[in-house]
Enzyme design. Sequence first.
Site, PDB file in Angstrom:
ATOM      1  N   ALA A 111       0.816  -1.218   0.000  1.00 20.39           N
ATOM      2  CA  ALA A 111       0.000   0.000   0.000  1.00 20.39           C
ATOM      3  C   ALA A 111       0.850   1.269   0.000  1.00 20.39           C
ATOM      4  O   ALA A 111       0.435   2.286  -0.549  1.00 20.39           O
ATOM      5  CB  ALA A 111      -0.958  -0.003   1.191  1.00 20.39           C
ATOM      6  N   THR A 112       2.030   1.227   0.611  1.00 21.10           N
ATOM      7  CA  THR A 112       2.864   2.425   0.596  1.00 21.10           C
ATOM      8  C   THR A 112       3.241   2.786  -0.836  1.00 21.10           C
ATOM      9  O   THR A 112       3.126   3.949  -1.253  1.00 21.10           O
ATOM     10  CB  THR A 112       4.128   2.227   1.461  1.00 21.10           C
ATOM     11  OG1 THR A 112       3.732   2.208   2.832  1.00 21.10           O
ATOM     12  CG2 THR A 112       5.132   3.349   1.259  1.00 21.10           C
TER      13      THR A 112
ATOM     14  N   ASN B 162      -6.493   3.489  10.087  1.00 20.00           N
ATOM     15  CA  ASN B 162      -5.665   2.427  10.671  1.00 20.00           C
ATOM     16  C   ASN B 162      -5.595   2.487  12.191  1.00 20.00           C
ATOM     17  O   ASN B 162      -5.281   1.494  12.827  1.00 20.00           O
ATOM     18  CB  ASN B 162      -4.252   2.475  10.079  1.00 20.00           C
ATOM     19  CG  ASN B 162      -3.670   3.870  10.086  1.00 20.00           C
ATOM     20  OD1 ASN B 162      -4.318   4.837   9.690  1.00 20.00           O
ATOM     21  ND2 ASN B 162      -2.446   3.983  10.544  1.00 20.00           N
TER      22      ASN B 162
ATOM     23  N   GLN C 292      -6.835  -0.820   5.015  1.00 18.13           N
ATOM     24  CA  GLN C 292      -7.460  -1.308   6.254  1.00 18.13           C
ATOM     25  C   GLN C 292      -8.905  -1.754   6.033  1.00 18.13           C
ATOM     26  O   GLN C 292      -9.544  -2.246   6.961  1.00 18.13           O
ATOM     27  CB  GLN C 292      -7.442  -0.202   7.317  1.00 18.13           C
ATOM     28  CG  GLN C 292      -6.055   0.187   7.791  1.00 18.13           C
ATOM     29  CD  GLN C 292      -5.400  -0.880   8.668  1.00 18.13           C
ATOM     30  OE1 GLN C 292      -6.051  -1.830   9.096  1.00 18.13           O
ATOM     31  NE2 GLN C 292      -4.116  -0.722   8.917  1.00 18.13           N
TER      32      GLN C 292
ATOM     33  N   SER D  75      -3.268  -3.636   0.272  1.00 15.15           N
ATOM     34  CA  SER D  75      -2.096  -4.273   0.872  1.00 15.15           C
ATOM     35  C   SER D  75      -2.418  -5.729   1.171  1.00 15.15           C
ATOM     36  O   SER D  75      -3.434  -6.024   1.811  1.00 15.15           O
ATOM     37  CB  SER D  75      -1.744  -3.550   2.166  1.00 15.15           C
ATOM     38  OG  SER D  75      -0.817  -4.305   2.904  1.00 15.15           O
ATOM     39  N   GLY D  76      -1.566  -6.652   0.734  1.00 17.87           N
ATOM     40  CA  GLY D  76      -1.817  -8.075   0.953  1.00 17.87           C
ATOM     41  C   GLY D  76      -1.844  -8.471   2.422  1.00 17.87           C
ATOM     42  O   GLY D  76      -2.740  -9.178   2.871  1.00 17.87           O
ATOM     43  N   HIS D  77      -0.869  -7.986   3.193  1.00 25.08           N
ATOM     44  CA  HIS D  77      -0.709  -8.509   4.559  1.00 25.08           C
ATOM     45  C   HIS D  77      -1.695  -7.931   5.566  1.00 25.08           C
ATOM     46  O   HIS D  77      -1.696  -8.334   6.718  1.00 25.08           O
ATOM     47  CB  HIS D  77       0.731  -8.315   5.038  1.00 25.08           C
ATOM     48  CG  HIS D  77       1.091  -6.920   5.434  1.00 25.08           C
ATOM     49  ND1 HIS D  77       1.075  -6.508   6.743  1.00 25.08           N
ATOM     50  CD2 HIS D  77       1.482  -5.850   4.711  1.00 25.08           C
ATOM     51  CE1 HIS D  77       1.456  -5.242   6.802  1.00 25.08           C
ATOM     52  NE2 HIS D  77       1.701  -4.816   5.576  1.00 25.08           N
TER      53      HIS D  77
ATOM     54  N   CYS E 266       4.102   2.673  12.519  1.00 18.87           N
ATOM     55  CA  CYS E 266       5.177   3.455  11.917  1.00 18.87           C
ATOM     56  C   CYS E 266       5.660   4.572  12.826  1.00 18.87           C
ATOM     57  O   CYS E 266       6.735   5.092  12.644  1.00 18.87           O
ATOM     58  CB  CYS E 266       4.721   4.067  10.602  1.00 18.87           C
ATOM     59  SG  CYS E 266       4.113   2.848   9.458  1.00 18.87           S
TER      60      CYS E 266
END
Lengths: 109, 409
Positions: free
Chosen positions: B94-95, B174, B202, B222-224, B348
């Site tokens: 996603a970043t 998030n 999210q 985002s996969g994870h 982060c």
Amino acid sequence: MPKLTFIEKDGNRKEVDAPVGLSVMEIAHKYDVDIEGACEGSLACATCHVIVAPDWYGKLGEPSEDEEDMLDLAFGLKPTSRLGCQIVMTEELDGLVVELPREVNNMLG
Amino acid sequence: MAQDADNKARPDGVQQDGANRRAPGIYLDNQATTPTDPRVVEAMLPFFTERFGNPHSAGHAFGWDAEEAVEKGRGQLAALIGATGREVILTSGATESNNLAIKGAARFHRQRRPHVVTLATEHKCVLESARALEREGHRVDILPVQPDGLVDLDLLAATVSEETAVVSIMAVNNEIGVIQPLAEISAICHDKGAYFHCDGAQALGKIPLDVAALGIDLMSISGHKFYGPKGIGALYVRRRPRVRLEPLIDGGGQERGLRSGTLPTPLCVGLGAAAEIAAAEMAVETARISALKTRLLEGITERLSGVALNGHAELRVAGNLNLAFEGVDAEALMRALPRLAVSSGSACTSTAVEPSYVLQALGLEEARARGSIRSAIGRFNSEAEIDQAVEALAGAVARLREEGSAAAQ
């Protein structure tokens, strides 16, 4: 007869007579303007890519999905980019201005 | 050497007995990352070893096999968001997707649309992308949010103009889990001809996200965050009307020229498998997680006073609970609970002593922001774990409050 202005790669403005029913690519070829058109208008390349003057862009019809797909491959794409083979002259387009991009990507080699 | 040191029992009692073993404890940090679903891992495994071809090798069967697997994964993800495979650009996460969407859209349209709009509660990578554009000369508005964490639609409508290239607003926050009104936001954007980019990291797999129905032009994935592997994500890029971006990476022209580079076949397969599971199980899973969340909240509030929920009470994802504990420092609370994996701010920023900028953006007073903990319940949490978490949290908060009042006397 409608007029069409090409802004060439060196910045030179070339105004030509543009017969109704011919495409911008065909008109360029007729007057020796440096547009390739490797696939000869069959929507298989992006070498006739031109940048339409922003004031004129909205007056053209919406590009087809096939044309958009080919534009995806064009170098130097701009928000008003189109394929010259897909813009067909009409009386309403009298005065149209298109600019030639600085580089083209000929995937047909 | 370091491995040996790690294997010794730590003074806080947490056993770390080797690589790849899950440390004992209760994992309630599913918004930081989720474990990869074993079914996803199973689907990925053959593509590391036997079926290892380069999906871009067009000249032989190894390549074709890998390409077919990548395209299947792409299609599974597209189906989950109501898109077509050709609208899905695979990225590293996603970043990268957020960077590509925001910088790509703003740079492509910089001449006539030099303006970018986002919210103060967005992820760091969105805010930093916007700030990078500001340094390049774009005009950037980072709008405040309402005390419940939701966008102020009137303020947004007054800010977006014919000069706006892209508006970036996340689907689900998030930290506080609130769900933004996506359809209303997209209507405001499209009224002015601006793109609506939505960070869906999210939200995917937690709430239905249909890009056509919601009018989303660009969406980061985002996969994870939804039981897929780390290292893969995607950017949805609308094809009709065509959304155009300036690529960040130059190279072989893969991914419609928007993201050059060889695709990681096993990760693409995993992303697709995770999407298929999410599509099939989202409704049942949401109900189950929602019940666990209620159990956690009620358990805590029955045992403790001085507990407040951060963010809108109803418009939020099922698994998120961001709670402020009066008179308690979140960092001290987490130190007192080494077996409970929760978070005091987004991952982060958790090394900084600054309280969460998201909570500050809600206008919370600093003490409340410093006393807030995010619990994020996920697919693999059980009722027993929730009950243990309630006891542990309630006990630790009570102890810390006693210590605090003793110290004050």
